[in-house]
Write a protein that holds these residues in place. Structure first.
Motif, PDB file in Angstrom:
ATOM      1  N   UNK A 191     -34.816 -26.099 -29.909  1.00 21.86           N
ATOM      2  CA  UNK A 191     -33.776 -25.245 -30.463  1.00 21.86           C
ATOM      3  C   UNK A 191     -32.522 -26.009 -30.810  1.00 21.86           C
ATOM      4  N   UNK A 192     -31.901 -26.594 -29.818  1.00 19.22           N
ATOM      5  CA  UNK A 192     -30.606 -27.238 -30.026  1.00 19.22           C
ATOM      6  C   UNK A 192     -30.722 -28.498 -30.881  1.00 19.22           C
TER       7      UNK A 192
ATOM      8  N   UNK B 192     -23.876 -19.072 -36.486  1.00 24.02           N
ATOM      9  CA  UNK B 192     -24.331 -17.822 -35.861  1.00 24.02           C
ATOM     10  C   UNK B 192     -25.476 -17.205 -36.645  1.00 24.02           C
ATOM     11  N   UNK B 193     -25.401 -17.312 -37.980  1.00 27.43           N
ATOM     12  CA  UNK B 193     -26.475 -16.777 -38.818  1.00 27.43           C
ATOM     13  C   UNK B 193     -27.782 -17.530 -38.577  1.00 27.43           C
ATOM     14  N   UNK B 194     -27.690 -18.848 -38.414  1.00 25.99           N
ATOM     15  CA  UNK B 194     -28.888 -19.639 -38.104  1.00 25.99           C
ATOM     16  C   UNK B 194     -29.461 -19.239 -36.738  1.00 25.99           C
ATOM     17  N   UNK B 195     -28.571 -18.955 -35.783  1.00 22.18           N
ATOM     18  CA  UNK B 195     -29.035 -18.506 -34.481  1.00 22.18           C
ATOM     19  C   UNK B 195     -29.753 -17.180 -34.556  1.00 22.18           C
ATOM     20  N   UNK B 196     -29.194 -16.240 -35.335  1.00 21.19           N
ATOM     21  CA  UNK B 196     -29.851 -14.939 -35.529  1.00 21.19           C
ATOM     22  C   UNK B 196     -31.195 -15.130 -36.217  1.00 21.19           C
ATOM     23  N   UNK B 197     -31.213 -16.017 -37.226  1.00 20.21           N
ATOM     24  CA  UNK B 197     -32.468 -16.274 -37.928  1.00 20.21           C
ATOM     25  C   UNK B 197     -33.526 -16.859 -37.009  1.00 20.21           C
ATOM     26  N   UNK B 198     -33.124 -17.792 -36.136  1.00 18.96           N
ATOM     27  CA  UNK B 198     -34.093 -18.387 -35.214  1.00 18.96           C
ATOM     28  C   UNK B 198     -34.558 -17.378 -34.172  1.00 18.96           C
TER      29      UNK B 198
ATOM     30  N   UNK C  97     -26.739 -25.823 -31.427  1.00 13.56           N
ATOM     31  CA  UNK C  97     -27.277 -26.960 -32.162  1.00 13.56           C
ATOM     32  C   UNK C  97     -26.794 -26.995 -33.599  1.00 13.56           C
ATOM     33  N   UNK C  98     -26.706 -25.823 -34.252  1.00 14.79           N
ATOM     34  CA  UNK C  98     -26.219 -25.777 -35.632  1.00 14.79           C
ATOM     35  C   UNK C  98     -24.756 -26.214 -35.714  1.00 14.79           C
ATOM     36  N   UNK C  99     -23.923 -25.786 -34.754  1.00 12.45           N
ATOM     37  CA  UNK C  99     -22.510 -26.186 -34.757  1.00 12.45           C
ATOM     38  C   UNK C  99     -22.377 -27.700 -34.553  1.00 12.45           C
TER      39      UNK C  99
END
Length: 552
Positions: free
Chosen positions: A412-413, A490-496, A535-537
């Motif tokens: 994930x991260x 946050x959008x990438x987190x929601x998508x994952x 991870x995205x940030x």
């Protein structure tokens, strides 16, 4: 030649000398060896007789005679003739022993009277045939039942034998094969597998054609049969479970018994077991006052219907029968698995439909971009796929189902750090798809993970993330401010989290796994939203620094 004749004669003589019959008799016959040679008052315990015939070229008749101690009686059955001699009961039977070599055995159930005194008893077993006779005298101790002793000390009272018989205490289901309560469903609810798409499911997981024998010979669930045995009987009993319609009281189709494997009736469920619409088994009381049996329950998936039933459990043996009914609900788990699989195929078709644009993406990012994508994909494989594959099983030993929360730090991260860093460097539709595709190919080449399910999982990742990035305007935006990048993370987190949900649902569908709702929510929250957003940030920060280095 004379020497040869002498040797043949000696061989024949040796065979005749060692030919014969061996008698084995055990009373009380008890699986609990600690209680051997003791008969408790009021109990029904078996006499085990085994006759072994060897090196006899023809069948031979054998006459058996059992002389019981005074005050003991044998339970009547069609195999033994009961009589009396000198005030002691006898039981006789005629057997035919097989030719050459073979064993013949049976159980004769014996019960003492209630007014016997404590002491040593003897039981005589005799077997005779043509020119031979075998005899065994068995000694054992008799102990009056505590209840019988207490009542005998009170004049005028008689023993109520109905209160000292074996009976069914309770029936509990569903449980697992160790007898533990099944947390997958409420008490009395059995979820059965839906075999409608069995062939499709097996082909998607790479298992090939459906092995229907394995399907039908695998228990749908297990139940715990709790028996009480105050008399400490030792006997074999027949267990039978049937589905009963609550309104009509009729036996309904749906249960079956695991079949026999032979050349005539073929394999498993196709074999003739003699049991129709019922699950049968043999259980053995071993002389304990309480005993629990874990019994598998088999379902005929072609005839069973969903609904509310009564499960009738019948335990019978030696003219006695005990029946108990418990409510049972048969349900096929109509979860979101099939919808998840359908959604995965839609993602696959979408990826295939837009795959022609990957050529334009490669031209747009150029050779340097293509090499960078390949490098990031290799980093993702070497730093994520390889470690999680090698140490994932080891972590599962210590952490169980929560091992994914540890490996999720990598999957994930670290993964989203690489993905977002790459997107910051080369902000073009298709870059993410190229990276996932190269990573999938590396994983397949190294570990042989070229399965349809793996391809579907990759397409779900690509389709969801590419769609969210396109709808958010990520590819069209001129500048990436901190506030906007926080939104993208946050959008990438929601998508994952959505990817995690779809992939786990289709894994449950294909591999018949079960994940509790709280477990799904935990993985979506931690592995999906938290790890991926962090991870995205970090990837946005890393990509910004790399962009400055590349700009210099």
């Amino acid at each position: 030649m004379r020497i040869l004749y002498i040797l043949l004669a000696l061989l024949c003589l040796t065979q005749q000398v060692f030919a014969g019959v061996k008698l084995e008799a055990v009373y009380p016959y008890n699986l609990d060896k600690s209680a051997a040679h003791v008969v408790h008052g009021g109990s029904t315990m078996p006499l085990f007789i085994n006759i072994t015939g060897f090196d006899v070229p023809h069948e031979q008749p054998a006459h058996l005679r059992v002389i019981l101690p005074e005050g003991f009686k044998a339970l009547a059955n069609d195999k033994w003739r009961l009589g009396s001699a000198d005030g002691r009961q006898t039981a006789e039977a005629d057997w035919v022993l097989p030719a050459d070599f073979g064993q013949s055995f049976d159980l004769l159930y014996i019960q003492p009277q209630t007014d016997l005194a404590r002491g040593q008893k003897q039981l005589l077993v005799e077997v005779s045939g043509d020119g031979w006779h075998e005899r065994r005298e068995l000694s054992f101790s008799y102990e009056p039942a505590a209840a019988a002793v207490a009542i005998a000390s009170q004049p005028g009272k008689k023993i109520d034998r109905s209160k000292f018989n074996w009976y069914i205490q309770s029936v509990t289901l569903p449980v697992d094969n160790l007898g533990n309560k099944d947390d997958h469903a409420a008490e009395g609810v059995v979820f059965i597998r839906d075999t409608t798409l069995e062939g499709f499911r097996n082909r998607m997981t790479g298992d090939g054609a459906t092995n229907w024998s394995a399907v039908f010979n695998h228990p749908a669930t297990f139940l715990v049969l709790d028996m009480r045995n105050p008399q400490r009987d030792v006997r074999l009993l027949k267990f039978k479970a049937e589905l009963i319609d609550k309104k009509t009281g009729k036996v309904m189709p749906g249960l079956c018994t695991a079949g026999k494997n032979n050349e005539v009736s073929e394999h498993g469920w196709a074999g003739d077991t003699g049991s129709v619409n019922e699950t049968t088994a043999l259980i053995s009381l071993d002389g304990k006052k309480t005993q629990a049996f874990i019994i598998p329950l088999y379902v005929d998936y072609f005839t069973v219907l969903e609904g509310d039933y009564s499960l009738r459990v019948t335990v019978s043996g030696n003219g006695q029968e005990k029946v108990q009914e418990v409510p049972l609900t048969i349900a096929k788990k109509h979860n979101l698995g099939l919808l998840a699989v359908g959604f995965s195929f839609i993602c696959l078709l979408a990826v295939l439909a837009f795959s022609y644009k990957l050529k334009g993406c490669i031209y747009r990012i150029g050779a340097r971009g293509a090499i960078t994508v390949a490098l990031f994909a290799a980093l993702a494989f070497g730093g994520i796929t390889l470690p999680t594959t090698l140490i994932g099983d080891l972590l599962h030993v210590f952490l169980g189902p929560f091992s994914g929360l540890v490996t999720g730090i990598l999957s994930g991260m670290l993964l989203y750090l690489l993905v977002v860093a790459l997107l910051v460097l080369f902000r073009a539709p298709g870059v993410l798809t190229l990276m996932y595709f190269v990573k999938y190919m590396l994983s397949g080449l190294m570990f042989g993970h070229f399965t349809p399910l793996g391809l579907l999982s990759m397409c779900v990742n690509v389709a969801i993330l590419e769609t969210l990035l396109y709808l958010s305007g990520f590819y069209r935006r001129q500048e990436l401010g901190k506030g906007y990048m926080l939104f993208i993370c946050l959008l990438m987190g929601v998508g994952d989290a959505l990817v995690t949900f779809v992939n786990m649902e289709q894994m449950m569908f294909f591999y018949r796994l079960y994940y509790a709702d709280w477990y799904l929510a935990l993985y979506m929250l931690v592995n999906g939203l938290v790890y991926s957003s962090i991870g995205a940030w970090l990837g946005a920060k890393t990509g910004s620094k790399l962009q400055q280095v590349m700009g210099e």
